[in-house]
Design a protein around this motif. Structure first.
Motif, mmCIF file in Angstrom:
data_model
loop_
_atom_site.group_PDB
_atom_site.id
_atom_site.type_symbol
_atom_site.label_atom_id
_atom_site.label_comp_id
_atom_site.label_asym_id
_atom_site.label_seq_id
_atom_site.Cartn_x
_atom_site.Cartn_y
_atom_site.Cartn_z
ATOM 1 N N GLY A 104 0.857 -1.314 0.142
ATOM 2 C CA GLY A 104 -0.010 0.113 -0.174
ATOM 3 C C GLY A 104 1.062 1.190 0.124
ATOM 4 N N VAL A 105 2.004 1.254 -0.608
ATOM 5 C CA VAL A 105 2.911 2.285 -0.782
ATOM 6 C C VAL A 105 2.644 3.131 -2.034
ATOM 7 C CG1 VAL A 105 5.178 3.459 -0.350
ATOM 8 C CG2 VAL A 105 4.574 1.350 1.079
ATOM 9 N N ARG A 106 2.217 4.197 -1.880
ATOM 10 C CA ARG A 106 1.971 4.485 -3.564
ATOM 11 C C ARG A 106 3.284 5.481 -4.149
ATOM 12 N NH1 ARG A 106 -2.704 4.208 -5.768
ATOM 13 N NH2 ARG A 106 -1.998 5.821 -7.313
ATOM 14 N N ARG A 107 3.920 5.991 -3.391
ATOM 15 C CA ARG A 107 4.788 6.888 -4.102
ATOM 16 C C ARG A 107 6.369 6.133 -4.303
ATOM 17 N NH1 ARG A 107 6.265 10.266 -6.942
ATOM 18 N NH2 ARG A 107 7.084 12.352 -6.426
ATOM 19 N N TYR A 108 6.669 6.270 -5.401
ATOM 20 C CA TYR A 108 7.519 5.413 -6.075
ATOM 21 C C TYR A 108 8.683 6.536 -6.943
ATOM 22 C CZ TYR A 108 9.895 1.314 -8.266
ATOM 23 O OH TYR A 108 11.064 0.442 -8.660
ATOM 24 N N LEU A 109 9.963 6.517 -6.528
ATOM 25 C CA LEU A 109 11.161 7.236 -7.357
ATOM 26 C C LEU A 109 11.760 6.273 -7.965
ATOM 27 C CD1 LEU A 109 9.576 9.618 -5.683
ATOM 28 C CD2 LEU A 109 11.967 10.577 -5.781
ATOM 29 N N LEU A 110 11.904 6.284 -9.409
ATOM 30 C CA LEU A 110 12.896 5.457 -9.966
ATOM 31 C C LEU A 110 13.794 5.948 -10.747
ATOM 32 C CD1 LEU A 110 13.455 2.621 -11.445
ATOM 33 C CD2 LEU A 110 11.906 3.295 -13.270
ATOM 34 N N VAL A 111 14.919 5.717 -10.027
ATOM 35 C CA VAL A 111 16.327 6.208 -10.689
ATOM 36 C C VAL A 111 16.686 5.563 -12.088
ATOM 37 C CG1 VAL A 111 18.682 7.084 -10.425
ATOM 38 C CG2 VAL A 111 17.117 7.280 -8.673
ATOM 39 N N SER A 112 16.525 6.274 -13.169
ATOM 40 C CA SER A 112 16.847 5.534 -14.456
ATOM 41 C C SER A 112 18.013 6.381 -15.024
ATOM 42 C CB SER A 112 15.666 5.759 -15.437
ATOM 43 O OG SER A 112 15.738 4.852 -16.667
ATOM 44 N N SER A 113 18.068 6.618 -16.474
ATOM 45 C CA SER A 113 19.095 7.287 -17.139
ATOM 46 C C SER A 113 18.899 7.659 -18.188
ATOM 47 C CB SER A 113 20.213 5.907 -17.281
ATOM 48 O OG SER A 113 21.489 6.419 -18.148
ATOM 49 N N MET A 114 19.456 8.958 -18.414
ATOM 50 C CA MET A 114 19.530 9.293 -19.748
ATOM 51 C C MET A 114 19.966 8.401 -20.880
ATOM 52 S SD MET A 114 20.439 13.368 -19.479
ATOM 53 C CE MET A 114 20.294 13.892 -21.051
ATOM 54 N N GLY A 115 19.209 8.409 -22.209
ATOM 55 C CA GLY A 115 19.821 7.520 -23.107
ATOM 56 C C GLY A 115 19.005 6.344 -23.263
ATOM 57 N N VAL A 116 17.920 6.093 -22.482
ATOM 58 C CA VAL A 116 17.173 4.835 -22.486
ATOM 59 C C VAL A 116 16.208 4.841 -23.844
ATOM 60 C CG1 VAL A 116 17.237 4.442 -20.101
ATOM 61 C CG2 VAL A 116 15.408 5.735 -21.090
ATOM 62 N N ASP A 117 16.061 6.069 -24.263
ATOM 63 C CA ASP A 117 15.150 5.936 -25.558
ATOM 64 C C ASP A 117 15.865 5.692 -26.836
ATOM 65 O OD1 ASP A 117 12.774 6.336 -24.160
ATOM 66 O OD2 ASP A 117 13.236 8.729 -24.022
ATOM 67 N N ALA A 118 17.221 5.635 -26.696
ATOM 68 C CA ALA A 118 18.129 5.392 -28.063
ATOM 69 C C ALA A 118 19.364 4.583 -27.530
ATOM 70 C CB ALA A 118 18.436 6.620 -28.611
ATOM 71 N N PRO A 119 19.159 3.380 -27.160
ATOM 72 C CA PRO A 119 20.274 2.516 -26.573
ATOM 73 C C PRO A 119 21.333 2.410 -28.095
ATOM 74 C CG PRO A 119 18.518 1.319 -27.111
ATOM 75 C CD PRO A 119 18.140 2.403 -27.089
ATOM 76 N N PRO A 120 22.593 2.053 -27.646
ATOM 77 C CA PRO A 120 23.480 1.797 -28.735
ATOM 78 C C PRO A 120 23.147 0.752 -29.652
ATOM 79 C CG PRO A 120 24.839 1.736 -26.599
ATOM 80 C CD PRO A 120 23.114 1.854 -26.214
ATOM 81 N N ALA A 121 23.527 1.104 -30.950
ATOM 82 C CA ALA A 121 23.062 0.005 -32.073
ATOM 83 C C ALA A 121 23.923 -1.482 -31.901
ATOM 84 C CB ALA A 121 23.742 0.153 -33.476
ATOM 85 N N GLN A 122 23.163 -2.576 -32.192
ATOM 86 C CA GLN A 122 23.466 -4.053 -31.769
ATOM 87 C C GLN A 122 25.060 -4.000 -32.097
ATOM 88 O OE1 GLN A 122 21.148 -6.179 -31.039
ATOM 89 N NE2 GLN A 122 22.350 -7.920 -30.881
ATOM 90 N N GLY A 123 25.554 -4.792 -31.195
ATOM 91 C CA GLY A 123 27.186 -5.177 -31.452
ATOM 92 C C GLY A 123 27.973 -3.955 -30.818
ATOM 93 N N ARG A 124 27.367 -2.864 -30.332
ATOM 94 C CA ARG A 124 28.412 -1.832 -29.922
ATOM 95 C C ARG A 124 28.302 -1.603 -28.310
ATOM 96 N NH1 ARG A 124 27.530 3.702 -32.797
ATOM 97 N NH2 ARG A 124 29.321 4.351 -31.256
ATOM 98 N N ASP A 125 29.195 -2.012 -27.713
ATOM 99 C CA ASP A 125 29.149 -1.944 -25.963
ATOM 100 C C ASP A 125 27.722 -2.678 -25.738
ATOM 101 O OD1 ASP A 125 29.508 -1.559 -23.441
ATOM 102 O OD2 ASP A 125 29.902 0.745 -23.583
ATOM 103 N N GLU A 126 27.723 -3.934 -25.802
ATOM 104 C CA GLU A 126 26.395 -4.650 -25.704
ATOM 105 C C GLU A 126 26.097 -4.649 -24.101
ATOM 106 O OE1 GLU A 126 23.083 -6.773 -26.231
ATOM 107 O OE2 GLU A 126 24.314 -5.852 -27.738
ATOM 108 N N VAL A 127 26.938 -4.569 -23.172
ATOM 109 C CA VAL A 127 26.685 -4.610 -21.837
ATOM 110 C C VAL A 127 25.867 -3.311 -21.541
ATOM 111 C CG1 VAL A 127 27.302 -4.461 -19.340
ATOM 112 C CG2 VAL A 127 28.498 -6.075 -21.056
ATOM 113 N N TRP A 128 26.614 -2.022 -22.074
ATOM 114 C CA TRP A 128 25.975 -0.868 -21.804
ATOM 115 C C TRP A 128 24.449 -0.762 -22.231
ATOM 116 C CZ3 TRP A 128 25.945 3.217 -18.945
ATOM 117 C CH2 TRP A 128 25.141 4.512 -19.198
#
Length: 218
Positions: A104-128
């Motif tokens: 019953g805890v409604r407030r949630y802050l999620l720390v994410s990251s800039m860049g999530v809407d455009a991740p690197p192309a396949q094969g480029r720094d796959e872990v990132w």
């Protein structure tokens, strides 16, 4: 305010714990390693040993009893592979949302990251790329819930001294931001209920944090 922070031993989490304690709020840090408990106590937080990769929703919900808000500041960390980016940066964030709803805890802050809407192309720094995909998947899942969610996407993190001035908006140009300023923005967002429902990007800037958060929440 009682705030439970997942990833309680992380750099941003410990800075946030100190900020909360300085305001007279109660910070509870979920940690995987019992050896980190002393560091949390030094930051003014209550340590709770809870490995979010190896627990269940009822256990986590029990740790959230009486909380006013949760903050997901956990991460698989440097040196971890793509698999743990998914189990921590996505899976643990989803588990925390499940537990928040159950407790019953409604407030949630999620720390994410800039860049999530455009991740690197396949094969480029796959872990990132896996990290960014996991963060984006967490955002999609958590924001679909009946929770009061604010997503914060910081830019490149530094350990410099806090500037106290930032740029905070749904879209901002890429740039660095100090971890201390991220913690102070999180603190301000926790005390700004009308920021719920927003996804905000954050870098260093010229606007005082209180003004930036107030403007973003309008």
């Amino acid at each position: 305010m009682r705030v439970v922070i997942a990833g309680g031993h992380g750099k941003i989490a410990q800075l946030l714990e100190r900020e909360l304690a300085g305001r007279g709020d109660t910070a509870v840090g979920l940690i995987r390693n019992p050896g980190h408990a002393a560091a949390l106590r030094a930051a003014g937080a209550e340590p709770v040993v809870c490995d979010l990769e190896h627990t269940d929703v009822d256990t986590v919900a029990g740790h959230l009893a009486g909380a006013d808000a949760v903050v997901f500041a956990a991460g698989a960390g440097p040196g971890s592979g793509a698999a743990r980016k998914d189990t921590v940066d996505r899976g643990a964030a989803v588990l925390l949302a499940d537990a928040a709803q159950r407790a019953g805890v409604r407030r949630y802050l999620l720390v994410s990251s800039m860049g999530v809407d455009a991740p690197p192309a396949q094969g480029r720094d796959e872990v990132w790329a896996a990290y960014l995909r996991a963060k984006k998947a967490a955002e999609v899942d958590v924001t679909s819930r009946d929770l009061d969610v604010t997503v914060l996407r910081p830019g490149r993190l530094t350990d410099d001294e806090p500037a106290g001035r930032v740029t905070l908006a749904p879209r901002v140009p890429p740039g660095p931001v100090t971890r201390a300023d991220v913690a102070r923005v999180l603190l301000a967002l926790l005390h700004t209920p009308h920021s719920a429902g927003l996804t905000l990007e954050l870098v260093g800037g010229q606007t005082p944090i209180a003004d930036a958060v107030a403007a973003a929440g309008r």
